[in-house]
Design a protein around this motif. Structure first.
Motif, PDB file in Angstrom:
ATOM      1  N   GLU A  61      -4.840 -13.498  10.177  1.00  0.00           N
ATOM      2  CA  GLU A  61      -3.971 -13.844  11.741  1.00  0.00           C
ATOM      3  C   GLU A  61      -2.490 -14.196  11.391  1.00  0.00           C
ATOM      4  OE1 GLU A  61      -5.248 -17.756   9.817  1.00  0.00           O
ATOM      5  OE2 GLU A  61      -6.035 -15.812  10.363  1.00  0.00           O
ATOM      6  N   LYS A  62      -2.151 -14.461  10.070  1.00  0.00           N
ATOM      7  CA  LYS A  62      -0.740 -14.696   9.736  1.00  0.00           C
ATOM      8  C   LYS A  62       0.076 -13.283   9.464  1.00  0.00           C
ATOM      9  CE  LYS A  62      -1.323 -19.064   9.002  1.00  0.00           C
ATOM     10  NZ  LYS A  62      -0.703 -20.170   9.464  1.00  0.00           N
ATOM     11  N   LEU A  63      -0.592 -12.412   9.457  1.00  0.00           N
ATOM     12  CA  LEU A  63       0.075 -11.068   9.191  1.00  0.00           C
ATOM     13  C   LEU A  63       0.903 -10.389  10.627  1.00  0.00           C
ATOM     14  CD1 LEU A  63      -2.502  -9.031   7.043  1.00  0.00           C
ATOM     15  CD2 LEU A  63      -0.113  -9.817   6.486  1.00  0.00           C
ATOM     16  N   SER A  64       0.155 -10.562  11.693  1.00  0.00           N
ATOM     17  CA  SER A  64       0.762  -9.772  12.552  1.00  0.00           C
ATOM     18  C   SER A  64       2.248 -10.382  13.104  1.00  0.00           C
ATOM     19  CB  SER A  64      -0.181  -9.929  13.910  1.00  0.00           C
ATOM     20  OG  SER A  64       0.151  -9.068  14.900  1.00  0.00           O
ATOM     21  N   PRO A  65       2.438 -11.642  13.091  1.00  0.00           N
ATOM     22  CA  PRO A  65       3.794 -12.072  13.363  1.00  0.00           C
ATOM     23  C   PRO A  65       4.836 -11.481  12.446  1.00  0.00           C
ATOM     24  CG  PRO A  65       2.208 -13.653  13.376  1.00  0.00           C
ATOM     25  CD  PRO A  65       1.455 -12.481  12.964  1.00  0.00           C
ATOM     26  N   ILE A  66       4.687 -11.070  11.344  1.00  0.00           N
ATOM     27  CA  ILE A  66       5.687 -10.784  10.336  1.00  0.00           C
ATOM     28  C   ILE A  66       5.611  -9.205   9.969  1.00  0.00           C
ATOM     29  CG2 ILE A  66       5.685 -13.028   9.077  1.00  0.00           C
ATOM     30  CD1 ILE A  66       4.531 -11.366   6.998  1.00  0.00           C
ATOM     31  N   ILE A  67       4.856  -8.698  10.751  1.00  0.00           N
ATOM     32  CA  ILE A  67       4.951  -7.082  10.552  1.00  0.00           C
ATOM     33  C   ILE A  67       5.372  -6.324  11.815  1.00  0.00           C
ATOM     34  CG2 ILE A  67       3.367  -5.154  10.201  1.00  0.00           C
ATOM     35  CD1 ILE A  67       1.703  -6.607   8.520  1.00  0.00           C
ATOM     36  N   ALA A  68       6.192  -5.476  11.691  1.00  0.00           N
ATOM     37  CA  ALA A  68       6.981  -4.613  12.735  1.00  0.00           C
ATOM     38  C   ALA A  68       5.576  -3.852  13.308  1.00  0.00           C
ATOM     39  CB  ALA A  68       7.775  -3.656  12.327  1.00  0.00           C
ATOM     40  N   ASP A  69       5.782  -3.594  14.645  1.00  0.00           N
ATOM     41  CA  ASP A  69       5.009  -2.931  15.515  1.00  0.00           C
ATOM     42  C   ASP A  69       4.731  -1.256  14.834  1.00  0.00           C
ATOM     43  OD1 ASP A  69       4.163  -4.871  16.939  1.00  0.00           O
ATOM     44  OD2 ASP A  69       5.587  -4.374  18.714  1.00  0.00           O
ATOM     45  N   ASN A  70       5.891  -0.675  14.367  1.00  0.00           N
ATOM     46  CA  ASN A  70       6.025   0.508  13.887  1.00  0.00           C
ATOM     47  C   ASN A  70       5.949   0.765  12.485  1.00  0.00           C
ATOM     48  OD1 ASN A  70       8.432  -0.370  13.417  1.00  0.00           O
ATOM     49  ND2 ASN A  70       9.783   1.340  14.147  1.00  0.00           N
ATOM     50  N   VAL A 120      27.476  -6.856   8.964  1.00  0.00           N
ATOM     51  CA  VAL A 120      26.359  -7.651   9.506  1.00  0.00           C
ATOM     52  C   VAL A 120      25.148  -7.273   8.985  1.00  0.00           C
ATOM     53  CG1 VAL A 120      25.333  -8.253  11.581  1.00  0.00           C
ATOM     54  CG2 VAL A 120      27.829  -7.700  11.621  1.00  0.00           C
ATOM     55  N   ILE A 121      24.329  -8.387   8.407  1.00  0.00           N
ATOM     56  CA  ILE A 121      23.105  -8.075   7.730  1.00  0.00           C
ATOM     57  C   ILE A 121      22.141  -7.706   8.912  1.00  0.00           C
ATOM     58  CG2 ILE A 121      22.218 -10.477   7.841  1.00  0.00           C
ATOM     59  CD1 ILE A 121      20.799 -10.161   5.407  1.00  0.00           C
ATOM     60  N   TYR A 122      21.057  -6.559   8.582  1.00  0.00           N
ATOM     61  CA  TYR A 122      20.353  -6.061   9.508  1.00  0.00           C
ATOM     62  C   TYR A 122      18.953  -5.894   8.553  1.00  0.00           C
ATOM     63  CZ  TYR A 122      20.534  -1.303   7.444  1.00  0.00           C
ATOM     64  OH  TYR A 122      20.659  -0.393   6.284  1.00  0.00           O
ATOM     65  N   GLY A 123      18.963  -5.967   7.439  1.00  0.00           N
ATOM     66  CA  GLY A 123      17.606  -5.824   6.728  1.00  0.00           C
ATOM     67  C   GLY A 123      17.935  -6.057   5.297  1.00  0.00           C
ATOM     68  N   ASN A 156      15.705  -9.112  16.597  1.00  0.00           N
ATOM     69  CA  ASN A 156      15.515 -10.565  17.331  1.00  0.00           C
ATOM     70  C   ASN A 156      15.674 -11.770  16.491  1.00  0.00           C
ATOM     71  OD1 ASN A 156      15.903  -8.931  19.857  1.00  0.00           O
ATOM     72  ND2 ASN A 156      13.680  -8.834  19.624  1.00  0.00           N
ATOM     73  N   LYS A 157      16.669 -11.551  15.251  1.00  0.00           N
ATOM     74  CA  LYS A 157      16.689 -12.684  14.433  1.00  0.00           C
ATOM     75  C   LYS A 157      15.152 -13.093  13.821  1.00  0.00           C
ATOM     76  CE  LYS A 157      20.617 -14.527  16.823  1.00  0.00           C
ATOM     77  NZ  LYS A 157      21.514 -15.444  17.394  1.00  0.00           N
ATOM     78  N   ILE A 158      14.376 -12.065  13.708  1.00  0.00           N
ATOM     79  CA  ILE A 158      12.974 -12.553  12.948  1.00  0.00           C
ATOM     80  C   ILE A 158      12.790 -11.379  12.004  1.00  0.00           C
ATOM     81  CG2 ILE A 158      10.647 -12.780  13.128  1.00  0.00           C
ATOM     82  CD1 ILE A 158      11.127 -13.658  16.300  1.00  0.00           C
ATOM     83  N   TRP A 159      12.521 -11.869  10.832  1.00  0.00           N
ATOM     84  CA  TRP A 159      12.325 -10.879   9.623  1.00  0.00           C
ATOM     85  C   TRP A 159      10.912 -10.263   9.990  1.00  0.00           C
ATOM     86  CZ3 TRP A 159      15.827  -8.825   6.814  1.00  0.00           C
ATOM     87  CH2 TRP A 159      16.957  -9.628   6.432  1.00  0.00           C
ATOM     88  N   LYS A 160      10.896  -8.922   9.999  1.00  0.00           N
ATOM     89  CA  LYS A 160       9.718  -8.172  10.191  1.00  0.00           C
ATOM     90  C   LYS A 160       9.698  -6.922   9.035  1.00  0.00           C
ATOM     91  CE  LYS A 160       8.267  -9.443  14.383  1.00  0.00           C
ATOM     92  NZ  LYS A 160       7.089  -9.454  14.945  1.00  0.00           N
TER      93      LYS A 160
END
Length: 174
Positions: A61-70, A120-123, A156-160
Motif C-alpha cells: 500500500e506504500k507504493l501507489s502514493p509514490i508511483i506516477a499514474d503513467n 527550476v528543478i522538475y525531476g 504538484n510538489k510531490i516526488w513520483k
C-alpha cells in the motif's frame, strides 16, 4: 583574420587547455548532487519506501502514493510493466511468501542527478546497484546483483517515480 587564428591552430597547449576546460565544464554540469543534500536524502527515503517497505516487507500500500499514474518499468529479464502490473507482480510473487526474497542497496552506489528546466528543478535521476537475497535452508543468501535507474518527477510538489530501468541482472559472486 586567418593569420590571427594561425597560432591557435598549431598550439598543442591551447588545444589541451581547451579540452580540459570543456571536460571541467561537463563535469560541473553533470555532477551528482551532494549526498547530504535534501534532494539526495528525499530520494534515498523514497528508495527505502519502494524496496524496504514494499519489496522486503510487503507493505504494498506504500507504493501507489509514490508511483506516477503513467509509470513504466523496464526489466531486462521480465519485460515492461505499467503501474498496476508492477504492484500486482510484487503482491503475487513476493508477498505470497513474505521474507523469502529481499533487496539491499549496495553501499555507496546510490547517485542522484538533478533535472532542471530554466533553473527550476522538475525531476531527478537516481541510479545505483542492488543485491537480491533469497531464503535458502532458512537463511537469506545473496543470489543476484543488478543496476537500476529511476526517473523521479515532481508532480504538484510531490516526488513520483515515473520510469524505472532495472538491468544488468547477474548472479552474485563475492
Amino acid at each position: 583574420m586567418d593569420s590571427f587564428l594561425e597560432p591557435f591552430r598549431k598550439s598543442i597547449l591551447i588545444k589541451v587547455l581547451l579540452f580540459l576546460a570543456m571536460l571541467f565544464y561537463n563535469f560541473v554540469l553533470n555532477a551528482q548532487v551532494d549526498t547530504n543534500s535534501a534532494l539526495f536524502k528525499t530520494l534515498k527515503s523514497k528508495d527505502s519506501i519502494l524496496f524496504e517497505r514494499a519489496f522486503n516487507n510487503c507493505e504494498v500500500e506504500k507504493l501507489s502514493p509514490i508511483i506516477a499514474d503513467n509509470f513504466e518499468f523496464y526489466h531486462d529479464v521480465r519485460g515492461i510493466q505499467n503501474k498496476t502490473e508492477f504492484i500486482d507482480t510484487i503482491k503475487k510473487n513476493l508477498c505470497t511468501t513474505p521474507g523469502n526474497n529481499t533487496r539491499q542497496l549496495v553501499a555507496n552506489s546510490l547517485e542522484v542527478h538533478q533535472l532542471n528546466n530554466n533553473g527550476v528543478i522538475y525531476g531527478a535521476i537516481q541510479k545505483g546497484k542492488h543485491t537480491f537475497q533469497q531464503k535458502q535452508k532458512g537463511v537469506l543468501k545473496t543470489v543476484g546483483i543488478a543496476d537500476f535507474t529511476h526517473l523521479w518527477i515532481l508532480e504538484n510538489k510531490i516526488w513520483k517515480l515515473k520510469r524505472v530501468l532495472s538491468y544488468n541482472h547477474q548472479p552474485y559472486s563475492e
